[in-house]
Design a protein around this motif. Structure first.
Motif, PDB file in Angstrom:
ATOM      1  N   LEU A 810       0.828  -1.214   0.000  1.00 22.66           N
ATOM      2  CA  LEU A 810       0.000   0.000   0.000  1.00 22.66           C
ATOM      3  C   LEU A 810       0.861   1.263   0.000  1.00 22.66           C
ATOM      4  O   LEU A 810       0.560   2.240  -0.695  1.00 22.66           O
ATOM      5  N   ALA A 811       1.940   1.250   0.771  1.00 22.11           N
ATOM      6  CA  ALA A 811       2.813   2.430   0.858  1.00 22.11           C
ATOM      7  C   ALA A 811       3.473   2.705  -0.495  1.00 22.11           C
ATOM      8  O   ALA A 811       3.467   3.846  -0.980  1.00 22.11           O
ATOM      9  N   PHE A 812       4.028   1.643  -1.144  1.00 22.18           N
ATOM     10  CA  PHE A 812       4.685   1.852  -2.426  1.00 22.18           C
ATOM     11  C   PHE A 812       3.672   2.223  -3.510  1.00 22.18           C
ATOM     12  O   PHE A 812       3.961   3.035  -4.398  1.00 22.18           O
ATOM     13  N   GLY A 813       2.482   1.647  -3.408  1.00 25.16           N
ATOM     14  CA  GLY A 813       1.441   1.984  -4.367  1.00 25.16           C
ATOM     15  C   GLY A 813       0.996   3.433  -4.241  1.00 25.16           C
ATOM     16  O   GLY A 813       0.755   4.122  -5.250  1.00 25.16           O
ATOM     17  N   GLU A 814       0.866   3.939  -2.995  1.00 28.21           N
ATOM     18  CA  GLU A 814       0.492   5.341  -2.805  1.00 28.21           C
ATOM     19  C   GLU A 814       1.567   6.262  -3.357  1.00 28.21           C
ATOM     20  O   GLU A 814       1.269   7.327  -3.911  1.00 28.21           O
ATOM     21  N   MET A 815       2.817   5.857  -3.231  1.00 24.52           N
ATOM     22  CA  MET A 815       3.913   6.659  -3.789  1.00 24.52           C
ATOM     23  C   MET A 815       3.696   6.885  -5.282  1.00 24.52           C
ATOM     24  O   MET A 815       3.776   8.014  -5.775  1.00 24.52           O
ATOM     25  N   ILE A 816       3.402   5.805  -6.007  1.00 17.49           N
ATOM     26  CA  ILE A 816       3.222   5.911  -7.460  1.00 17.49           C
ATOM     27  C   ILE A 816       2.059   6.831  -7.796  1.00 17.49           C
ATOM     28  O   ILE A 816       2.097   7.588  -8.768  1.00 17.49           O
ATOM     29  N   SER A 817       1.028   6.825  -6.939  1.00 17.64           N
ATOM     30  CA  SER A 817      -0.170   7.627  -7.233  1.00 17.64           C
ATOM     31  C   SER A 817       0.044   9.113  -7.011  1.00 17.64           C
ATOM     32  O   SER A 817      -0.664   9.936  -7.605  1.00 17.64           O
ATOM     33  N   ILE A 818       1.006   9.502  -6.149  1.00 20.09           N
ATOM     34  CA  ILE A 818       1.152  10.930  -5.845  1.00 20.09           C
ATOM     35  C   ILE A 818       2.397  11.553  -6.465  1.00 20.09           C
ATOM     36  O   ILE A 818       2.463  12.776  -6.594  1.00 20.09           O
TER      37      ILE A 818
END
Length: 878
Positions: A810-818
């Motif tokens: 979830l943390a790495f995925g949120e990085m890609i989104s922002i």
């Protein structure tokens, strides 16, 4: 109301100290003795005296003698009908025991001459004075015979109290076995009467004394009759050198102690025996108030502390306050206590508090007022000044009081006097020197002088002069941060008074000149308040040019506090105004700051557009300073997009410009820091640390708090990359302390992130998670995209270490989104994190695909993390 013939209570400090040393409350003591806490309180305050029954129990409880607990001296003459057992009694004024008339002597037939006018010592007078009293005692007992010990200090500082206490010390009376003589002088002493009284004490008859022609003859007669006797002569409240010299009548075995409010007199009559009596510290002041009015102080500690600050630890002021609030408390009405404390918030009320001088003191000090107040004590010195000196004294009260200081230059400017007048005030003890060409004015002295200034209606004119001086100082010394730091309290008063006096133009000019210093020192809240007021004035004056300057500074202050949205709105308002009036340099400055915000929130394309337009305008205007500041903003944008060579070119060009201009602030601000960041991104961490250290040294020289915290953050990061984790944490903690002190939320979040990274490397995973969560919360509040992304990356790493794969993903995925597409480094790191999650989950083809992409892109960028990814891929393929 004061009652004639009664004594003031003499608190038993030793009894109170013994109880506190055992960590007992008054109620605890009462329960152990079989009495009430009211009785214990009265004993400690000196209102009643315990009976022999309770004296014995107190001595057994504390393991001390009655003398050590101060139980065998006279008390305040009030009968306590509630005390039990009934044998407890009160010693009334007419039962006060007299001092012994004889002391050990070399010749038993010679009687010791103990001066009957020596004032009785009070325990409260010695609170916080134990060390200085011991020093005086040792100097008197071990010093050279005939040496003068000279105590000097402010009016009301407690010099006389120390002399009184000294006269009652057993070792002093034993040392000076032939007696102690006391003289209270004041501004108009009766020298003839005093010499005659001493002569009678020493055995001269009235006939012998009357036959002497003049005071010189009386002094010689006293000297002859003293001969080889061992006497201590205490000369209190000296106002003239000739007076104290006239009383040096002792022989080879005598010693002298004198007190004076004039430092010049003290240094004139003594070389090695001068003692400056200081104010009480905060803790000592609180103890004194607790002794005098324990119930009030324990109930209102904050109010008590405010009063301590207001009177600057002056013992006389504290004693008057303590006695006053205690008397109000004795009514038992909470309303009267509240009203009393509110009344004491007024400096005028504090100045006029008074206490009646008892009979002994009146005899010992005939020149003193029968009702002693702060007003009367200070007025005695004031009355000796000529008109120019008095006018200067009153005018100085517009300047800040202790603990602040002010320069000789500002003192001369506001008083329009000659420097010799300041010398007179210093010699009188009213004005105190504070280093080279600087002065301080005690809070209570300042209150007195300001009250007199208001009476003479001179305050407005004095403040007008001060404002004019400060505006000139700010505009001429805008980059002299050390000078402005020293005069910050003076400047604050001038800004407030410029507003109060409706000096609108001066107020705006002062604010504009002062805010850059506030930015450097991190005083953001104060700067914001000043700018808001200046904006109101400039709007009323319809001064558009000034408004653009105010908007630029206001936006910068907001940006430094992490309020990016508010800052951008102010910058947009300002650039529209600057374009309207074709102020190209202001337009370029607004573009620079808009570009800075844009890249911090992740809008790199917009940032580059703003900054390039601003640089083009700056080049056309040939404004070197603007060019340098725009280049140092363009560097990070290129660096974030992986254009490291371009970034370094920007930084190097900017560095050359600011070095030519000797603009050390800009150099330390970010150019050296950004060069270090670029070197670190390319894996050269030693070179990066060298840049950061150079920048940190310059930042410390100019006291730039924000840049100090930023450079410490980056220096710590370099040390961590070099494997120096302990040193890295030291830098991070120091930087965090600075950032928290100035309230710079952006760098607080970055330093918390760095501390989280340090904790991860050292396998302190729970500590790391705490740091990272706080960093994330703060970064989300201010919208700092980069910090959010980096914190998410480190948070994901922590979760990977703990095998919490869902949280990590979830943390790495949120990085890609922002993260913006242009930010190659953070995009790569996010995918690298997902690759490691995939590998642990057994999705090896996905892990290899993502890892290989990251490796290739990092190598193409020349990024130092490429090696880490390569090593990880090799481990996965085994």
């Amino acid at each position: 109301m004061e009652h004639r013939g009664k004594m003031e209570p003499q608190p038993r400090l030793k009894l109170t100290e013994a109880r506190r040393a055992r960590a007992l409350s008054q109620q605890d003591v009462a329960e152990r003795l079989g009495t009430t806490h009211v009785n214990v309180s009265r004993w400690e305050r000196g209102i009643t005296t315990p009976s022999p029954y309770f004296c014995r129990k107190l001595c057994r409880l504390f393991g001390k003698t009655s003398q050590e607990l101060e139980l065998v001296r006279a008390s305040f003459p009030v009968t306590d009908a509630n005390e039990s057992p009934p044998e407890d009694h009160v010693v009334r004024a007419d039962h006060v025991p007299t001092m012994p008339s004889t002391f050990p002597t070399r010749e038993p037939d010679v009687q010791a001459a103990i001066d009957p006018v020596i004032p009785a010592a009070s325990g409260a007078q010695l609170v916080g004075r134990e060390e200085v009293l011991a020093r005086i005692r040792n100097m008197v007992c071990t010093g050279h015979q005939g040496e003068m010990i000279a105590l000097h200090g402010l009016p009301g500082i407690g010099k006389t109290s120390l002399a009184q206490a000294l006269a009652h010390v057993h070792t002093i009376r034993a040392r000076f076995c032939d007696g102690i003589l006391w003289a209270a002088l004041g501004p108009h002493p009766d020298m003839t009467g005093l010499l005659n009284r001493w002569g009678e004490l020493l055995g001269l008859s009235a006939t012998q004394l009357s036959s002497l022609d003049g005071n010189d003859a009386r002094a010689r007669a006293l000297h002859n009759v003293i001969g080889t006797r061992s006497l201590l002569l205490i000369i209190d409240d000296v106002w003239r050198v000739e007076d104290v010299l006239a009383l040096k009548v002792g022989g080879p075995h005598c010693a002298y102690v004198m007190t004076t409010r004039f430092p010049e007199i003290a240094t004139s009559v003594s070389v090695d025996g001068v003692i400056h009596v200081d104010e009480l510290g905060e803790q000592e002041s609180m103890v004194l108030l607790q002794v005098l009015a324990p119930q009030v102080i324990e109930r209102e500690p904050e109010k008590a502390n405010e009063l301590i600050q207001a009177v600057g630890g002056l013992p006389l002021a504290l004693t008057l306050i303590g006695n006053y609030v205690r008397k109000q408390a004795e009514s038992g009405q909470p309303r009267r206590i509240t009203e009393a404390l509110q009344r004491l918030e007024s400096a005028k009320e504090r100045l006029h508090l008074s206490v009646s001088t008892d009979a002994d003191k009146a005899q010992a000090q005939p020149n003193r007022h029968s009702h002693q107040s702060l007003q009367s004590v200070i007025a005695m010195t004031d009355q000796q000044f000529d008109e120019p000196t008095r006018a200067a004294f009153y005018t100085l009260s517009i300047l800040p009081s202790k603990p602040e200081s002010f320069s000789e230059e500002v003192a001369l400017a506001v008083t329009s006097c000659q420097v010799e007048v300041l010398d007179t005030l210093v010699d009188s003890g009213i004005l105190e020197s504070h280093g080279t060409n600087r002065y301080t004015l005690h809070q209570t002295i300042r209150d007195y002088a300001y009250d007199r200034l208001l009476v003479t209606s001179g305050a407005d004119a004095a403040y007008h002069t001060l404002v004019t001086y400060v505006v000139s100082l700010l505009e001429s010394q805008s980059n002299s941060y050390d000078i402005l730091e020293q005069e910050r309290a003076v400047i604050a008063i001038a800004l407030k008074q410029a507003d109060a006096l409706n000096m609108q133009s001066e107020l705006v000019r002062a604010v504009i000149a002062f805010v850059p210093y506030c930015q450097v020192r991190g005083y953001y809240a104060q700067a914001e308040q000043y700018l808001l007021r200046a904006e109101q004035v400039a709007t009323r004056l319809n001064n558009q040019s000034v408004l653009t300057t105010i908007y630029l500074s206001m936006g910068q202050i907001l940006q430094q506090q992490g309020k990016f949205n508010q800052a951008e709105a102010i910058f947009q308002q300002g650039i529209a105004l600057a374009r309207q009036f074709h102020d190209l340099e202001q337009v370029s400055a607004f573009l620079r700051d808009l570009g800075s915000i844009a890249w911090k929130v992740g809008n790199y394309a917009q940032a580059e557009a703003y900054l390039e337009e601003g640089l083009d305008i700056a080049r056309k205007c040939n404004d070197k300073k603007l060019m340098g500041s725009l280049l140092k903003e363009l560097g990070p944008v290129s660096s974030l997009r992986g254009k490291y060579s371009q970034a370094e070119a920007y930084f190097q060009e900017g560095l050359q410009i600011v070095l030519q201009l000797e603009d050390y602030e800009q150099t330390a601000v970010t150019l050296l820091m950004n060069l270090g960041v670029t070197a670190g991104q390319q894996g050269n961490h030693s070179k990066a640390a060298q840049y950061f250290r150079e920048g940190l040294e310059l930042a410390r020289q100019i006291g730039h708090s924000q840049r100090i915290s930023a450079l410490l953050a980056n220096l710590g990061a370099s040390e961590m990359e070099l494997g120096h984790y302990v040193q890295a944490e030291i830098y991070f903690q120091e930087g965090l302390t600075v950032a928290r002190r100035i309230g710079h939320r952006e760098w607080i979040s970055i330093l918390l992130l760095n501390l989280g990274q340090t904790a991860v490397v050292q396998r302190q995973l729970q500590l790391a998670e705490n740091y990272l969560n706080e960093a994330l919360t703060l970064a989300r509040q201010i919208g700092r995209t980069q910090v959010i992304a980096k914190a998410l990356y480190e948070y994901g790493n922590v979760q990977l270490e703990q095998q919490c794969l869902a949280k990590a993903q979830l943390a790495f995925g949120e990085m890609i989104s922002i993260v913006p597409t242009e930010d190659q480094e953070l995009n790569i790191l996010a995918r690298y994190g997902l690759a490691r999650v995939a590998a642990i989950q057994g999705r090896m083809s996905e892990a290899y695909r993502l890892g290989t992409q990251c490796e290739q892109e990092l190598e193409a960028m020349g990024h130092g993390s490429a090696v880490e990814v390569t090593l990880w891929l090799q481990s996965v393929m085994k």
